[in-house]
Design a protein around this motif. Structure first.
Motif, PDB file in Angstrom:
ATOM      1  N   THR A 128      32.956  50.360  42.964  1.00 55.37           N
ATOM      2  CA  THR A 128      32.994  49.430  41.837  1.00 55.37           C
ATOM      3  C   THR A 128      34.040  49.854  40.814  1.00 55.37           C
ATOM      4  O   THR A 128      34.811  49.027  40.328  1.00 55.37           O
ATOM      5  N   LEU A 129      34.081  51.144  40.513  1.00 48.24           N
ATOM      6  CA  LEU A 129      35.090  51.636  39.561  1.00 48.24           C
ATOM      7  C   LEU A 129      36.503  51.395  40.082  1.00 48.24           C
ATOM      8  O   LEU A 129      37.390  50.980  39.329  1.00 48.24           O
ATOM      9  N   GLU A 130      36.727  51.646  41.378  1.00 52.53           N
ATOM     10  CA  GLU A 130      38.047  51.420  41.965  1.00 52.53           C
ATOM     11  C   GLU A 130      38.394  49.936  41.962  1.00 52.53           C
ATOM     12  O   GLU A 130      39.511  49.553  41.622  1.00 52.53           O
ATOM     13  N   LEU A 131      37.444  49.094  42.329  1.00 51.38           N
ATOM     14  CA  LEU A 131      37.686  47.645  42.297  1.00 51.38           C
ATOM     15  C   LEU A 131      37.983  47.161  40.885  1.00 51.38           C
ATOM     16  O   LEU A 131      38.858  46.319  40.674  1.00 51.38           O
ATOM     17  N   ARG A 132      37.240  47.691  39.911  1.00 48.76           N
ATOM     18  CA  ARG A 132      37.473  47.314  38.511  1.00 48.76           C
ATOM     19  C   ARG A 132      38.893  47.709  38.078  1.00 48.76           C
ATOM     20  O   ARG A 132      39.597  46.931  37.431  1.00 48.76           O
ATOM     21  N   HIS A 133      39.317  48.908  38.474  1.00 48.19           N
ATOM     22  CA  HIS A 133      40.662  49.390  38.129  1.00 48.19           C
ATOM     23  C   HIS A 133      41.738  48.509  38.781  1.00 48.19           C
ATOM     24  O   HIS A 133      42.675  48.058  38.119  1.00 48.19           O
ATOM     25  N   ALA A 161      22.996  43.785  42.626  1.00 46.76           N
ATOM     26  CA  ALA A 161      24.285  43.814  41.952  1.00 46.76           C
ATOM     27  C   ALA A 161      24.624  45.236  41.516  1.00 46.76           C
ATOM     28  O   ALA A 161      23.775  45.938  40.978  1.00 46.76           O
ATOM     29  N   VAL A 162      25.849  45.654  41.801  1.00 46.57           N
ATOM     30  CA  VAL A 162      26.339  46.941  41.324  1.00 46.57           C
ATOM     31  C   VAL A 162      26.977  46.730  39.965  1.00 46.57           C
ATOM     32  O   VAL A 162      26.849  47.536  39.066  1.00 46.57           O
ATOM     33  N   HIS A 163      27.671  45.612  39.824  1.00 45.86           N
ATOM     34  CA  HIS A 163      28.375  45.290  38.572  1.00 45.86           C
ATOM     35  C   HIS A 163      28.351  43.774  38.414  1.00 45.86           C
ATOM     36  O   HIS A 163      28.647  43.056  39.336  1.00 45.86           O
ATOM     37  N   PRO A 214      39.940  39.709  36.763  1.00 44.80           N
ATOM     38  CA  PRO A 214      38.721  40.437  36.424  1.00 44.80           C
ATOM     39  C   PRO A 214      37.694  40.448  37.555  1.00 44.80           C
ATOM     40  O   PRO A 214      37.499  39.448  38.235  1.00 44.80           O
ATOM     41  N   LEU A 215      37.072  41.584  37.736  1.00 39.37           N
ATOM     42  CA  LEU A 215      35.962  41.709  38.677  1.00 39.37           C
ATOM     43  C   LEU A 215      34.713  41.192  37.978  1.00 39.37           C
ATOM     44  O   LEU A 215      34.289  41.738  36.963  1.00 39.37           O
ATOM     45  N   THR A 216      34.132  40.122  38.509  1.00 42.36           N
ATOM     46  CA  THR A 216      32.964  39.537  37.861  1.00 42.36           C
ATOM     47  C   THR A 216      31.655  39.974  38.499  1.00 42.36           C
ATOM     48  O   THR A 216      30.614  39.896  37.867  1.00 42.36           O
ATOM     49  N   ALA A 217      31.708  40.419  39.763  1.00 49.39           N
ATOM     50  CA  ALA A 217      30.486  40.881  40.416  1.00 49.39           C
ATOM     51  C   ALA A 217      30.811  41.732  41.628  1.00 49.39           C
ATOM     52  O   ALA A 217      31.816  41.505  42.296  1.00 49.39           O
ATOM     53  N   HIS A 218      29.989  42.712  41.886  1.00 50.00           N
ATOM     54  CA  HIS A 218      30.031  43.524  43.103  1.00 50.00           C
ATOM     55  C   HIS A 218      28.590  43.574  43.587  1.00 50.00           C
ATOM     56  O   HIS A 218      27.735  44.146  42.931  1.00 50.00           O
TER      57      HIS A 218
END
Length: 58
Positions: free
Chosen positions: A27-32, A55-57, A40-44
């Motif tokens: 999630t952190l890598e995807l957000r970066h 949901a992770v994020h 923007p990453l809206t959901a993982h």
């Protein structure tokens, strides 16, 4: 391609959708990466073979 947001899901082979350390790291890598691409990453979301999800994020 003109995207405004991104959602990601991944499959957990077990029946437990609880996020694990690797999910948090992903999630952190995807957000970066999404920030670098200005998408923007809206959901993982984690999905199990039985259909359970978490949901992770969001």
């Amino acid at each position: 391609m003109n995207r405004r947001s991104s959602k990601r899901q991944r499959s957990h082979p077990s029946s437990d959708p609880t996020p694990i350390r690797e999910d948090e790291a992903m999630t952190l890598e995807l957000r970066h990466l999404s920030a670098e691409l200005h998408v923007p990453l809206t959901a993982h979301v984690i999905v199990t073979p039985s259909g359970r999800c978490a949901a992770v994020h969001e």
